[in-house]
Design a protein around this motif. Structure first.
Motif, PDB file in Angstrom:
ATOM      1  N   LYS A  67      41.977 -15.118   8.463  1.00 53.76           N
ATOM      2  CA  LYS A  67      43.093 -14.318   8.115  1.00 53.76           C
ATOM      3  C   LYS A  67      43.100 -13.654   6.729  1.00 53.76           C
ATOM      4  N   SER A  68      42.484 -14.616   5.800  1.00 56.90           N
ATOM      5  CA  SER A  68      42.551 -14.003   4.590  1.00 56.90           C
ATOM      6  C   SER A  68      41.428 -13.231   3.993  1.00 56.90           C
ATOM      7  N   LEU A  69      40.242 -13.300   4.608  1.00 57.94           N
ATOM      8  CA  LEU A  69      38.953 -12.759   3.996  1.00 57.94           C
ATOM      9  C   LEU A  69      38.459 -11.967   4.964  1.00 57.94           C
ATOM     10  N   GLY A  70      38.816 -12.028   6.285  1.00 66.18           N
ATOM     11  CA  GLY A  70      38.222 -11.041   7.306  1.00 66.18           C
ATOM     12  C   GLY A  70      36.795 -11.593   7.598  1.00 66.18           C
ATOM     13  N   ASN A  71      36.541 -12.805   7.160  1.00 65.24           N
ATOM     14  CA  ASN A  71      35.388 -13.496   7.684  1.00 65.24           C
ATOM     15  C   ASN A  71      35.330 -14.227   9.010  1.00 65.24           C
ATOM     16  N   LYS A  72      34.711 -13.530   9.827  1.00 68.11           N
ATOM     17  CA  LYS A  72      34.687 -13.905  11.334  1.00 68.11           C
ATOM     18  C   LYS A  72      33.394 -14.614  11.535  1.00 68.11           C
ATOM     19  N   GLU A  73      32.487 -14.645  10.783  1.00 67.21           N
ATOM     20  CA  GLU A  73      31.399 -15.386  11.080  1.00 67.21           C
ATOM     21  C   GLU A  73      31.265 -16.857  10.786  1.00 67.21           C
TER      22      GLU A  73
END
Length: 73
Positions: A67-73
């Motif tokens: 949500k905050s960093l867009g890091n889906k990995e």
């Protein structure tokens, strides 16, 4: 290898990993630790180290990373 992010640098959105961010904070602390040690305040030194290590612990949560960093990995 999957990265746990701490933040992005403002303008160029350079990724800053949680590990790097924590290391940077500890490095800054090393510079001020000498002053604290001169005051013979070992409990403050240890408490500050603990705070540095724990202050971003919540950033490891997948919900924060996505949500905050867009890091889906």
């Amino acid at each position: 290898m999957r990265e746990i992010l701490a933040k992005f640098r403002d303008k160029n959105r350079e990724k800053i990993t949680l590990s790097r961010h924590t290391s940077d904070a500890l490095e800054v602390f090393e510079n001020i630790q000498k002053k604290l040690s001169e005051d013979n305040n070992n409990s403050l030194v240890e408490a500050t180290k603990a705070a540095i290590l724990l202050h971003d612990l919540g950033k490891v949560l997948p919900s924060f990373q996505i949500k905050s960093l867009g890091n889906k990995e």
